[in-house]
Scaffold this active site. Structure first.
Site: not given
Ligand code: GLA
Length: 389
Positions: A32, A119, A124-125, A157, A169, A219
């Site tokens: 992550e 969320g 989902s995005s 994004e 993602d 983030y």
């Molecule tokens: C979100 C971001 C990903 C990644 C995760 C954390 O989902 O879109 O690119 O950084 O958080 O692992």
């Protein structure tokens, strides 16, 4: 998602016809906040996702209807500003990014809907972006590669939503395959499919229903800390090429702890980088454990990741820590926050025989404390972006 329902909604607004496309959300076993640090991730697509009916309309206008939000918008494909509502900005951004990559996108009509919870940290995005990247490339006879679709989603994004996300993602949504996780090296973009059949265990998500919102958020702050640390270590070692935290060692971090003030690195930056370096090691440990079929070790690493996400990276929240504690109490093999954090789901590796007791206890205890039920989602690893015939 019901394809017929979507087609009738399309027919009602725009007349019979249209082609149907689908793209999934994702899970991530481990790794992550490593993607934008040049590290490894271990995602897989899920069965839930976004479905869209799309049809070129012979004009330069896009007309779009979101069934879930019951919202409609239209805009010229090349409008410099685009629509305001976020769900349409994804569609707008992807079309623009495809045009930049040489696809001759013109006006189209579309109706879309999804069953991946918003969320919840299940992307989902990315599902929405990938669905349109795949569909528009197909309908307007583009010839961009799957990786271009991934990058178009990510650029959407960054440029149109304000979230400086990594690549995981969109990658998982486009490249997913049923029954398989994927180990992606986010630096080289090499990846490998990993059949995931943990005999005797299953993966379960517990959605806290605490909404996370990544755009313009903490983030991006986390990402900025990582980049500051990289620049500082590079300044200390001009002889090396340090592009991301992937290139940094524990020794580098120790050195930085001593010289941090002159380099304007805060204790918080260091704590965040500590998480990322630890996560890099954990992903490798999990790969090793998976090769040996040692799911108990996989689970231990998941708990460590949770600890790190909560205490070092500070992207947890009370509800997610609570769910993690419940998992521990129930003897669940592994449990952690999944995705960006700040809400959403925990991902749990649970022995078959514990499943019923754990899910019951998680729902009851959570509801007693927070007044609403969390949602249990059994993970089934599904396919990536596709046309639905
Ligand atoms: C979100 C971001 C990903 C990644 C995760 C954390 O989902 O879109 O690119 O950084 O958080 O692992």
């Amino acid at each position: 998602m019901d394809k017929q329902l979507l087609l009738s909604a399309f027919a009602e607004r725009f007349g019979q016809g249209g082609t149907v496309y689908a793209s999934p959300g994702r899970i991530n076993l481990i790794g992550e906040h490593t993607d934008y640090n040049g590290g490894f991730v271990f995602p897989g697509a899920v069965q839930q996702g976004i479905m869209a009916v799309i049809r070129p309309n012979g004009t330069d206008t896009v007309r779009a209807y979101s069934m879930d939000l019951k919202d409609y918008a239209e805009w010229p494909v090349n409008d410099p500003k685009g629509p305001e509502a976020t769900c349409f900005r994804f569609v707008y951004g992807v079309a623009r990014e495809l045009i930049e990559r040489g696809v001759d996108v013109k006006g189209f009509d579309t109706v879309f809907a999804g069953d991946v919870p918003l969320g919840a940290g299940m992307s989902s995005s990315a599902a929405l972006e990938s669905c349109f990247a795949f569909g528009l490339n197909d309908l307007f006879h583009g010839s961009i590669s799957k990786w271009d679709m991934v990058l178009a989603g990510q650029a959407t994004e960054h440029k149109y939503i304000g979230c400086n996300c990594g690549i995981m993602d969109q990658f998982a949504s486009v490249f997913g395959q049923a029954g398989k996780l994927m180990r992606l090296d986010c630096r080289s973009r090499e990846f490998e499919y990993f059949p995931f059949e943990p005999k005797g265990y299953r993966l379960v998500l517990v959605n806290s229903c605490v909404k996370h919102e990544l755009a313009g958020s903490p983030y991006n702050d986390r990402r900025r800390s990582c980049e500051k640390v990289v620049a500082a270590i590079q300044a200390l070692h001009p002889d090396r090429k340090i592009e991301t935290l992937r290139d940094c060692t524990w020794e580098d971090l120790e050195e930085l702890k001593i010289k941090n003030e002159e380099l304007k690195i805060t204790a918080e930056d260091i704590k965040r980088a500590t998480f990322v370096l630890g996560e890099k090691d954990r992903v490798l440990a999990v790969c090793d454990a998976l090769n040996k079929g040692d799911y108990e070790e996989v689970g231990r690493q998941m708990y460590r990741t949770h600890e790190g996400l909560s205490k070092e990276y500070e992207v947890s929240c009370e509800e997610l820590d609570f769910l993690n504690d419940i998992a521990k109490e129930c003897g669940v093999t592994g449990s952690r926050i999944m995705g960006g954090g700040f809400g959403g789901c925990t991902i749990n590796l649970v022995k078959d025989e514990l499943y019923a007791a754990f899910t019951k206890r998680a729902v009851e205890a959570f509801e007693a404390k927070y007044g609403h039920k969390p949602i249990i989602i059994d993970v089934v690893i599904g396919d990536g972006s596709r046309k639905i015939e």
